[in-house]
Design a protein around this motif. Sequence first.
Motif, PDB file in Angstrom:
ATOM      1  N   LYS A 198      -5.752  -6.944   8.458  1.00  0.00           N
ATOM      2  CA  LYS A 198      -4.726  -6.332   9.307  1.00  0.00           C
ATOM      3  C   LYS A 198      -3.422  -6.112   8.561  1.00  0.00           C
ATOM      4  O   LYS A 198      -2.347  -6.007   9.171  1.00  0.00           O
ATOM      5  N   GLY A 199      -3.512  -6.012   7.241  1.00  0.00           N
ATOM      6  CA  GLY A 199      -2.315  -5.753   6.440  1.00  0.00           C
ATOM      7  C   GLY A 199      -1.792  -4.341   6.673  1.00  0.00           C
ATOM      8  O   GLY A 199      -2.512  -3.469   7.175  1.00  0.00           O
ATOM      9  N   GLY A 200      -0.557  -4.114   6.289  1.00  0.00           N
ATOM     10  CA  GLY A 200       0.097  -2.834   6.559  1.00  0.00           C
ATOM     11  C   GLY A 200      -0.623  -1.627   5.973  1.00  0.00           C
ATOM     12  O   GLY A 200      -0.721  -0.574   6.618  1.00  0.00           O
ATOM     13  N   HIS A 201      -1.156  -1.771   4.763  1.00  0.00           N
ATOM     14  CA  HIS A 201      -1.822  -0.622   4.136  1.00  0.00           C
ATOM     15  C   HIS A 201      -3.197  -0.369   4.743  1.00  0.00           C
ATOM     16  O   HIS A 201      -3.642   0.777   4.826  1.00  0.00           O
ATOM     17  N   VAL A 202      -3.884  -1.439   5.172  1.00  0.00           N
ATOM     18  CA  VAL A 202      -5.184  -1.255   5.833  1.00  0.00           C
ATOM     19  C   VAL A 202      -4.972  -0.552   7.176  1.00  0.00           C
ATOM     20  O   VAL A 202      -5.707   0.381   7.528  1.00  0.00           O
ATOM     21  N   VAL A 203      -3.944  -0.968   7.890  1.00  0.00           N
ATOM     22  CA  VAL A 203      -3.633  -0.319   9.170  1.00  0.00           C
ATOM     23  C   VAL A 203      -3.296   1.154   8.940  1.00  0.00           C
ATOM     24  O   VAL A 203      -3.780   2.044   9.659  1.00  0.00           O
TER      25      VAL A 203
END
Lengths: 287, 306
Positions: A198-203
Amino acid sequence: MNSRLTQADLSAWEDNWTTEMGAWFPGERVVFRGQDLFADLLIEPGQLSWMGLMLYGICGRKFDEQQLKLFEGIWSISTSFPDPRLWNNRIAALAVSARSTSNLGLSAGLAASEAIIYGHRPLVASMHFLCDTRQRLIKDESLEQVLEQRLTRSVPGKPGAGKNRQVAKIPGFGRPITAQDERIQPLLALAEHLGFDKGGHVVLAREIELALQCLGHNLRMNIATLMGALCADQGLNVRQYYHYITLCFSAGIMCCAYDAEQKPQGTFFPLPCERIDYSGPAQRQWE
Amino acid sequence: MKENISSRIWQEFAEADDPFSAARCYCCGYDVFGELIKKIDWLDYLYLLIAGGRATDEQRGILKVLTVALANPGPRDHSVQAAMSAGAGGSGSAACLMAALAAGAGNFGGAREVYQTMQVWQRCGRDIQQWQLDLASQLQAITTNRPCTSEETTAINEPCSPSSVSADLANADVWLQMEHPAGFSPYAKNCPTPVKQTLLHLVSVSSGSHLCWLSQHRKILEETAMMPLAMSGVAATAFMDLNVDPEQGEMLYLLLRLPGAAAHALEQRENGWQDFPFFADGLSLRNDPLETEMGKNPAARHGELS
């Protein structure tokens, strides 16, 4: 700024390579990024795995156990296919089938992994695209605006064939051979298990996928985007990521080399003469 | 269905009793073993393979000059030194040439610089104003994306914060950004004599428009680029007169520089590692935990290294 270095600048480098990366003290010790390799890095309790040591060398910081499981899992799941038909793997299989050494085949296979339809160039471009997009969203540009700009820009070549081949306009989305990327689910499962899904880049990667669908482009996220997103979420920048992926295909390539070693010489997909489809000038004489 | 290799270059006809052995081989329509080996030389064949056609007398002349001018950049050159480093350690011949290719492939004096320079030619043609604008634009890009100082490197090595990302975003490819205008020499004070001699001689054998134009405009280009012309720039221009494209030029440059690498690697392999610079006193370690002075240990020069 005048970027030109003068002759004096080059002279200053003669017999003078100043570094913080490390050095070998023959017969005594090795310094690795400011620490004693044997006393500080490889002896319990601060022992580093090989992946940990490599990433410490690249990034200058130590990643924790969970992070290292992720970095190693990315290699294992995404880039370690022992199929000798794949282009970089094939080089090692051909080399060893022709009874060159596995190391030469592996080295050439790794060099070839800086390809355009797969490998390091789309991997780097994908992470760059994610980081660049994130930057632009912070500056209040809309995602649709960013994607439209990408999709409509003029590029000198296409990924698949022709002169001046370039990675795709939206790198890391879509896939040439099959739309389904079988690696996404296992890597997401690993990331979820480790708490990194759920990290920013995955989102952001998921948001881009959705936005592309809304814009009418059936381009699904491929493994390059997920790899780049997960690594960016761990704080790797693009150049650090490039160095991290440099050896990522090695397990698959090496297996193909070893397999070829077990077979008789010269037997890797031999081609009879008739399997060259010639389309050049007709037979002629050199006058 | 069987998948075949498609080629506009090569055609084979098998021996009657062996489908895997070629009886006749044709290169771009010419019978290689029945005719070409009696009639042509290496330069003709090289041009035929890369460009797909026969070189004119003038193109043969250019290639002839290039094969000598580029064959050996000398043992100080990065690519040759890489091959020598392999040779000195006792590595195999393929490893020596792979080392030369790796170190000779880049943006600084290597094949990628030739590729980049040929792209400048494609953008600007023989229009001096276009060249001046392009060089200014290259210098501007270099200023924006200039290599990091050691202090800045520390900043870039920090985690992927928005500020460190912006410093890193220039690198969207495996190749690093150019750090000097393509085809020019960032460290030379003046155009080196061999570069001028090579250009002069190439102009004498070629009526091709690019080499002549470069010779006439060298000084103004050097003033704009703020540095002298490099051998890579001359080679790129000669490739333009050979009527090959940047990808073909890049490949030719890699090929033509290998003989010197091979020769020097063989020499160093025979000489052995003790006769090859180790730069025993050359490494300065800034963060030695024991603050030991580096490079003074005589063990680096004596005894077998494992």
